[in-house]
Design a protein around this motif. Sequence first.
Motif, PDB file in Angstrom:
ATOM      1  N   PHE A 147       0.825  -1.206   0.000  1.00 56.32           N
ATOM      2  CA  PHE A 147       0.000   0.000   0.000  1.00 56.32           C
ATOM      3  C   PHE A 147       0.859   1.257   0.000  1.00 56.32           C
ATOM      4  CE2 PHE A 147      -2.405   3.417   1.905  1.00 56.32           C
ATOM      5  CZ  PHE A 147      -3.640   3.325   1.291  1.00 56.32           C
ATOM      6  N   ASP A 148       1.864   1.279   0.859  1.00 55.46           N
ATOM      7  CA  ASP A 148       2.714   2.466   0.980  1.00 55.46           C
ATOM      8  C   ASP A 148       3.562   2.724  -0.256  1.00 55.46           C
ATOM      9  OD1 ASP A 148       4.135   0.045   1.852  1.00 55.46           O
ATOM     10  OD2 ASP A 148       5.788   1.387   2.341  1.00 55.46           O
ATOM     11  N   LEU A 149       3.867   1.683  -1.015  1.00 50.72           N
ATOM     12  CA  LEU A 149       4.673   1.857  -2.219  1.00 50.72           C
ATOM     13  C   LEU A 149       3.921   2.631  -3.294  1.00 50.72           C
ATOM     14  CD1 LEU A 149       6.190  -1.724  -2.606  1.00 50.72           C
ATOM     15  CD2 LEU A 149       7.258   0.292  -1.579  1.00 50.72           C
ATOM     16  N   PHE A 150       2.612   2.409  -3.371  1.00 50.61           N
ATOM     17  CA  PHE A 150       1.806   3.000  -4.433  1.00 50.61           C
ATOM     18  C   PHE A 150       1.100   4.278  -4.001  1.00 50.61           C
ATOM     19  CE2 PHE A 150       2.614  -1.183  -5.890  1.00 50.61           C
ATOM     20  CZ  PHE A 150       2.626  -1.099  -7.275  1.00 50.61           C
ATOM     21  N   ASN A 151       0.870   4.441  -2.709  1.00 45.00           N
ATOM     22  CA  ASN A 151       0.159   5.606  -2.210  1.00 45.00           C
ATOM     23  C   ASN A 151       0.872   6.889  -2.650  1.00 45.00           C
ATOM     24  OD1 ASN A 151      -1.898   6.881  -0.749  1.00 45.00           O
ATOM     25  ND2 ASN A 151      -0.605   7.033   1.076  1.00 45.00           N
ATOM     26  N   ARG A 152       0.161   7.750  -3.354  1.00 45.67           N
ATOM     27  CA  ARG A 152       0.673   9.024  -3.886  1.00 45.67           C
ATOM     28  C   ARG A 152       1.735   8.846  -4.975  1.00 45.67           C
ATOM     29  NH1 ARG A 152       0.579  10.218   1.707  1.00 45.67           N
ATOM     30  NH2 ARG A 152       2.823  10.108   1.721  1.00 45.67           N
ATOM     31  N   HIS A 153       1.907   7.628  -5.483  1.00 37.52           N
ATOM     32  CA  HIS A 153       2.887   7.388  -6.553  1.00 37.52           C
ATOM     33  C   HIS A 153       2.282   6.578  -7.696  1.00 37.52           C
ATOM     34  CE1 HIS A 153       6.011   8.929  -3.944  1.00 37.52           C
ATOM     35  NE2 HIS A 153       5.622   8.093  -3.004  1.00 37.52           N
ATOM     36  N   LEU A 154       0.967   6.617  -7.840  1.00 43.12           N
ATOM     37  CA  LEU A 154       0.315   5.811  -8.862  1.00 43.12           C
ATOM     38  C   LEU A 154       0.781   6.172 -10.264  1.00 43.12           C
ATOM     39  CD1 LEU A 154      -3.315   5.685  -7.435  1.00 43.12           C
ATOM     40  CD2 LEU A 154      -1.569   3.899  -7.336  1.00 43.12           C
ATOM     41  N   ASP A 155       1.042   7.443 -10.502  1.00 46.46           N
ATOM     42  CA  ASP A 155       1.494   7.867 -11.824  1.00 46.46           C
ATOM     43  C   ASP A 155       2.839   7.255 -12.196  1.00 46.46           C
ATOM     44  OD1 ASP A 155       2.617   9.444  -9.759  1.00 46.46           O
ATOM     45  OD2 ASP A 155       3.064  11.079 -11.160  1.00 46.46           O
ATOM     46  N   LYS A 156       3.647   6.930 -11.208  1.00 47.74           N
ATOM     47  CA  LYS A 156       4.967   6.332 -11.454  1.00 47.74           C
ATOM     48  C   LYS A 156       4.899   4.809 -11.587  1.00 47.74           C
ATOM     49  CE  LYS A 156       7.407   9.573  -8.453  1.00 47.74           C
ATOM     50  NZ  LYS A 156       8.257   9.633  -7.267  1.00 47.74           N
ATOM     51  N   TYR A 157       3.941   4.165 -10.899  1.00 50.95           N
ATOM     52  CA  TYR A 157       4.010   2.714 -10.734  1.00 50.95           C
ATOM     53  C   TYR A 157       2.849   1.913 -11.301  1.00 50.95           C
ATOM     54  CZ  TYR A 157       7.765   4.074  -7.624  1.00 50.95           C
ATOM     55  OH  TYR A 157       8.908   4.617  -7.104  1.00 50.95           O
ATOM     56  N   LEU A 158       1.826   2.568 -11.864  1.00 55.22           N
ATOM     57  CA  LEU A 158       0.714   1.828 -12.459  1.00 55.22           C
ATOM     58  C   LEU A 158       0.849   1.770 -13.969  1.00 55.22           C
ATOM     59  CD1 LEU A 158      -2.656   2.755 -10.720  1.00 55.22           C
ATOM     60  CD2 LEU A 158      -1.270   0.704 -10.451  1.00 55.22           C
ATOM     61  N   SER A 159       0.388   0.663 -14.541  1.00 51.88           N
ATOM     62  CA  SER A 159       0.375   0.535 -15.999  1.00 51.88           C
ATOM     63  C   SER A 159      -0.792   1.341 -16.568  1.00 51.88           C
ATOM     64  CB  SER A 159       0.251  -0.944 -16.397  1.00 51.88           C
ATOM     65  OG  SER A 159      -1.038  -1.429 -16.068  1.00 51.88           O
ATOM     66  N   THR A 160      -0.907   1.330 -17.855  1.00 56.15           N
ATOM     67  CA  THR A 160      -1.951   2.117 -18.515  1.00 56.15           C
ATOM     68  C   THR A 160      -3.352   1.595 -18.232  1.00 56.15           C
ATOM     69  OG1 THR A 160      -1.664   0.819 -20.531  1.00 56.15           O
ATOM     70  CG2 THR A 160      -0.442   2.906 -20.374  1.00 56.15           C
ATOM     71  N   ASP A 161      -3.482   0.368 -17.726  1.00 57.90           N
ATOM     72  CA  ASP A 161      -4.821  -0.135 -17.382  1.00 57.90           C
ATOM     73  C   ASP A 161      -5.337   0.445 -16.065  1.00 57.90           C
ATOM     74  OD1 ASP A 161      -3.574  -1.613 -15.340  1.00 57.90           O
ATOM     75  OD2 ASP A 161      -4.161  -3.560 -16.154  1.00 57.90           O
ATOM     76  N   GLN A 171       9.023  -3.708 -10.041  1.00 61.58           N
ATOM     77  CA  GLN A 171      10.368  -3.635  -9.457  1.00 61.58           C
ATOM     78  C   GLN A 171      10.289  -3.303  -7.973  1.00 61.58           C
ATOM     79  OE1 GLN A 171      13.371  -4.281 -10.917  1.00 61.58           O
ATOM     80  NE2 GLN A 171      14.416  -3.878  -8.987  1.00 61.58           N
ATOM     81  N   ARG A 172       9.474  -2.311  -7.620  1.00 64.17           N
ATOM     82  CA  ARG A 172       9.304  -1.923  -6.210  1.00 64.17           C
ATOM     83  C   ARG A 172       8.718  -3.071  -5.396  1.00 64.17           C
ATOM     84  NH1 ARG A 172       8.868   3.474  -4.559  1.00 64.17           N
ATOM     85  NH2 ARG A 172       9.216   2.489  -2.557  1.00 64.17           N
ATOM     86  N   ILE A 173       7.716  -3.756  -5.960  1.00 68.55           N
ATOM     87  CA  ILE A 173       7.121  -4.904  -5.265  1.00 68.55           C
ATOM     88  C   ILE A 173       8.172  -5.989  -5.084  1.00 68.55           C
ATOM     89  CG2 ILE A 173       5.451  -6.782  -5.470  1.00 68.55           C
ATOM     90  CD1 ILE A 173       3.584  -4.770  -6.899  1.00 68.55           C
ATOM     91  N   GLY A 174       8.956  -6.249  -6.123  1.00 68.84           N
ATOM     92  CA  GLY A 174      10.006  -7.262  -6.036  1.00 68.84           C
ATOM     93  C   GLY A 174      11.010  -6.945  -4.943  1.00 68.84           C
ATOM     94  N   GLU A 175      11.394  -5.678  -4.835  1.00 66.15           N
ATOM     95  CA  GLU A 175      12.320  -5.271  -3.768  1.00 66.15           C
ATOM     96  C   GLU A 175      11.702  -5.497  -2.400  1.00 66.15           C
ATOM     97  OE1 GLU A 175      13.046  -1.227  -4.953  1.00 66.15           O
ATOM     98  OE2 GLU A 175      14.378  -1.841  -6.597  1.00 66.15           O
ATOM     99  N   ARG A 176      10.421  -5.227  -2.273  1.00 67.14           N
ATOM    100  CA  ARG A 176       9.736  -5.431  -0.987  1.00 67.14           C
ATOM    101  C   ARG A 176       9.697  -6.924  -0.632  1.00 67.14           C
ATOM    102  NH1 ARG A 176       6.190  -2.050   1.791  1.00 67.14           N
ATOM    103  NH2 ARG A 176       7.764  -0.492   1.297  1.00 67.14           N
ATOM    104  N   PHE A 177       9.447  -7.786  -1.630  1.00 71.79           N
ATOM    105  CA  PHE A 177       9.439  -9.221  -1.373  1.00 71.79           C
ATOM    106  C   PHE A 177      10.833  -9.701  -0.964  1.00 71.79           C
ATOM    107  CE2 PHE A 177       5.243  -9.586  -3.250  1.00 71.79           C
ATOM    108  CZ  PHE A 177       4.703 -10.657  -2.575  1.00 71.79           C
ATOM    109  N   ILE A 178      11.869  -9.181  -1.610  1.00 73.19           N
ATOM    110  CA  ILE A 178      13.242  -9.564  -1.231  1.00 73.19           C
ATOM    111  C   ILE A 178      13.505  -9.196   0.227  1.00 73.19           C
ATOM    112  CG2 ILE A 178      15.678  -9.021  -1.618  1.00 73.19           C
ATOM    113  CD1 ILE A 178      14.949  -8.866  -4.635  1.00 73.19           C
ATOM    114  N   GLN A 179      13.065  -8.020   0.647  1.00 75.83           N
ATOM    115  CA  GLN A 179      13.226  -7.629   2.054  1.00 75.83           C
ATOM    116  C   GLN A 179      12.520  -8.609   2.971  1.00 75.83           C
ATOM    117  OE1 GLN A 179      11.568  -3.686   2.092  1.00 75.83           O
ATOM    118  NE2 GLN A 179      13.442  -2.710   1.388  1.00 75.83           N
TER     119      GLN A 179
END
Length: 182
Positions: A147-161, A171-179
């Motif tokens: 939730f915190d990764l996307f909050n206020r950053h949807l323009d950077k991290y969402l696809s066109t759908d 990539q951000r989700i993958g980094e979070r899973f690695i953590q």
Amino acid sequence: FLGNMGINGLTTAGLLSKLNEDGVEYALRMSNVVLLSVGGNDLFKDSDILENNGAQQGNTTSSTTEQELTPESLLAALPEAAARLEKILDKISQINPNAQIYYMGLYNPFGDIPELLVPGNQAVTKWNNTAMDIINKHSNMTLVPTFDLFNRHLDKYLSTDHFHPNGDGYQRIGERFIQAVQ
């Protein structure tokens, strides 16, 4: 080895039935780690948000009213979907009790639409809390928050759908899973 068994549009009901397929059971039995993302389609699919969002963004008149955009309307399917999520997690644990299971918490893909910011955030929070309650019953499961990764950053991290992550979002989700896995 990594196997991606994700299917766009899959709901908890669809995943629950897929867990009975021989190939899926085999893949789970062979896994040390299971990364699971399900629930977004349950939460948002039946709410007509995607259709209403399209109407709102196109500046046409929509039949959607403020009263329809509530956490309750977004979460109409929560009790049944949460029960299925619990069955899914139990079934994966039964198939492979040694696997570590990491469940991806949901984010609000509509947080940039003023009418959907608060109800969407409240609905996603309720879903994530419900998922956490289920996961806390199992020592081999972890909820990975997004939730915190996307909050206020949807323009950077969402696809066109306007629903799924784009490459940077994954990539951000993958980094979070690695953590979480370390």
